[in-house]
Design an enzyme around this catalytic site. Structure first.
Site, PDB file in Angstrom:
ATOM      1  N   HIS A   1       0.812  -1.232   0.000  1.00 47.51           N
ATOM      2  CA  HIS A   1       0.000   0.000   0.000  1.00 47.51           C
ATOM      3  C   HIS A   1       0.844   1.280   0.000  1.00 47.51           C
ATOM      4  O   HIS A   1       0.927   1.952  -1.008  1.00 47.51           O
ATOM      5  CB  HIS A   1      -1.025   0.053   1.147  1.00 47.51           C
ATOM      6  CG  HIS A   1      -1.982  -1.082   1.162  1.00 47.51           C
ATOM      7  ND1 HIS A   1      -2.781  -1.392   0.092  1.00 47.51           N
ATOM      8  CD2 HIS A   1      -2.254  -2.019   2.129  1.00 47.51           C
ATOM      9  CE1 HIS A   1      -3.534  -2.455   0.399  1.00 47.51           C
ATOM     10  NE2 HIS A   1      -3.214  -2.862   1.606  1.00 47.51           N
TER      11      HIS A   1
ATOM     12  N   ASP B   1      -5.166  -8.197  -3.318  1.00 51.24           N
ATOM     13  CA  ASP B   1      -5.481  -7.954  -1.912  1.00 51.24           C
ATOM     14  C   ASP B   1      -6.836  -8.537  -1.509  1.00 51.24           C
ATOM     15  O   ASP B   1      -6.947  -9.720  -1.234  1.00 51.24           O
ATOM     16  CB  ASP B   1      -5.393  -6.441  -1.638  1.00 51.24           C
ATOM     17  CG  ASP B   1      -5.395  -6.089  -0.161  1.00 51.24           C
ATOM     18  OD1 ASP B   1      -5.460  -7.009   0.675  1.00 51.24           O
ATOM     19  OD2 ASP B   1      -5.327  -4.890   0.178  1.00 51.24           O
TER      20      ASP B   1
HETATM   21 ZN   LIG Z   1      -3.719  -6.878   2.590  1.00 51.81          ZN
END
Ligand SMILES: [Zn+2]
Length: 466
Positions: free
Chosen positions: A277, A328
């Site tokens: 991220h 994800d």
């Molecule tokens: Zn994750």
């Protein structure tokens, strides 16, 4: 030995798209020869359209697939979404998890992903009680990868506390936790003893990696333990970083530092680290991550689904980080969309276009991910795993390069038509380790797209009320 004949293949940024490429794969599932401009040898598997290196999904939580469509109409943010995720986590057992992950990995393969990095934190039974084999849930994921035929790095995540302030785990979080950093390391060593890799890991055996879940979930001293285990084994180290502003604020309040600075102090930032991220990395964090030479894992379809924000991925790249992609939470499983979203989200945030060259985006989605997961660089070249995806060029979505009209378009333009226009339904053939896993859009052992959909449906309704 198997041979493949690609009508067109992407052979890297320098060579670009090349016509008539014969790729041969040896006994270990590695590429042993690449011959451009060749005739198809007898018995070769013909790969239609444009052949790319297999896509690498460097960040997956398989069970999040059960949430798609079930949390979309609800207001809130990451934290309210997390309650949905916890409700699914509460219901999973090794058998139901294996079923769900098998179907999820099959969906990945049909979409063109050939490798998955499974960031695994759902370790124990309810209340944190260990299964008979404390790695039973991880082994269920390995079984799922084997059944589906996807290459895997199992990334075992350490998860010890509920917040940066050291508050204890409660409720379903107890399933994620080990008693201490040392207890986590002991469990991982047990797994390693089972899987310690030979030089060439045959398909079906995973490679291993480790993770500190986040600075929220792992205290600094235990992050150092995770980093030491990674260094000992030469394994990749992954960590969620600054996905949410609230994580930064809590970290600053308790430690006086940013999450990136805490990781740096714990010795967790190096060339074998993947930072997942980095959405709210500060300017100082960007510089430090760049100097550390980490890989950044962008998960733009999840980041937009959760309302996280747009990460400073081009600034990070300028500072020296490499890049990979991850689906994800699997809000979609579409490597084309995941990859182009990096560029398209930054266009929205920065009001500029062309921040990323298309070959650089493809590289992130293939060799960037392979490096992040500890596999030899993805790419159609001798010595690399023979992982290929053939993308049809005859759907309206990818038309426009001139190829269909017989015109010879530029390499990069053809690649751009695919990366900005293709969808999983354009994926025709997928090869993993020299074995054909998807043929004419059907999984060779799990069946048609419809059969995989039905399998997903069964696996999801078994763990979530319809
Ligand atoms: Zn994750």
């Amino acid at each position: 030995v198997s041979a493949f004949f690609a009508e067109l293949a992407w052979l890297g940024a320098e060579a670009g798209v090349v016509g008539g490429v014969v790729v041969e794969s040896g006994a270990g599932g590695q590429i042993t020869s690449v011959r451009p401009g060749a005739e198809a040898p007898p018995g070769a598997v013909r790969l239609p359209g444009l052949v790319l290196p297999g896509f690498v999904n460097a960040h997956s939580h398989a069970f999040h697939r059960a949430l798609r469509g079930r949390s979309e109409s609800h207001s809130g943010d990451f934290w309210t979404w997390r309650d949905f995720m916890y409700a699914v986590a509460a219901t999973l057992e090794p058998d139901s998890y294996r079923e769900l992950a098998t179907a999820t990995y099959a969906e990945m393969l049909l979409a063109g992903y050939t490798t998955v990095g499974e960031f695994h934190y759902l370790h124990h039974a309810a209340g944190g009680v260990a299964y008979a084999d404390p790695n039973e849930m991880g082994l269920a994921l390995v079984g799922a990868a084997t059944a589906a035929g996807i290459r895997m790095t199992l990334i075992d995540a350490c998860y010890l506390q509920a917040g940066v302030d050291g508050s204890p785990l409660e409720g379903v979080q107890l399933r994620f936790g080990d008693a201490s950093g040392e207890a986590w390391a002991g469990r991982v060593e047990r797994l390693a003893a089972r899987y310690e890799a030979a030089d060439v890991v045959p398909l079906g055996l995973p490679r291993l990696g480790v993770a500190a879940h986040s600075v929220r979930a792992v205290p600094e001293a235990s992050i150092a333990t995770v980093a030491a285990v990674a260094a000992d084994h030469d394994w990749p180290l992954h960590v969620h970083v600054s996905e949410q502003r609230r994580e930064n604020e809590e970290c600053l309040k308790v430690t006086g530092r940013t999450p990136t600075d805490v990781l740096k102090a714990a010795g967790a930032l190096s060339g074998s680290t993947t930072v997942v991220h980095a959405t709210h990395a500060s300017a100082g964090d960007v510089a430090r991550l760049g100097l550390s030479g980490v890989c950044i894992c962008a998960c733009p379809t999840t980041e937009r689904d959760l309302g996280d924000g747009v990460g400073p991925f081009s600034d990070l790249s300028d500072a020296g980080t490499s890049l990979c992609i991850g689906s994800d939470s699997h809000s979609v499983l579409d490597p084309f969309e995941e990859t182009r979203a990096i560029e398209l989200n930054e266009r929205l945030a920065l009001e500029r276009r062309g921040l990323w060259r298309v070959p650089a985006l493809l590289e992130a989605a293939t060799s960037g991910g392979a490096a992040s997961l500890g596999w030899p660089a993805g790419g159609i070249a001798i010595g690399n795993p023979c992982d290929l995806v053939a993308v049809r060029l005859d759907s309206p979505g990818v038309a426009g390069s001139g190829r269909l009209a017989g015109a010879v378009g530029g390499s990069e333009q053809l690649l751009a038509c695919v990366m900005f226009g293709a969808a999983p339904s354009d994926v025709d053939t997928v090869v993993v380790g020299g074995a054909v896993v998807v043929e004419a859009g059907e999984h060779t052992s799990l069946g048609s797209r419809q059969a995989v959909a039905e399998r997903l449906d069964r696996a999801i309704t078994a763990v979530v009320a319809p």
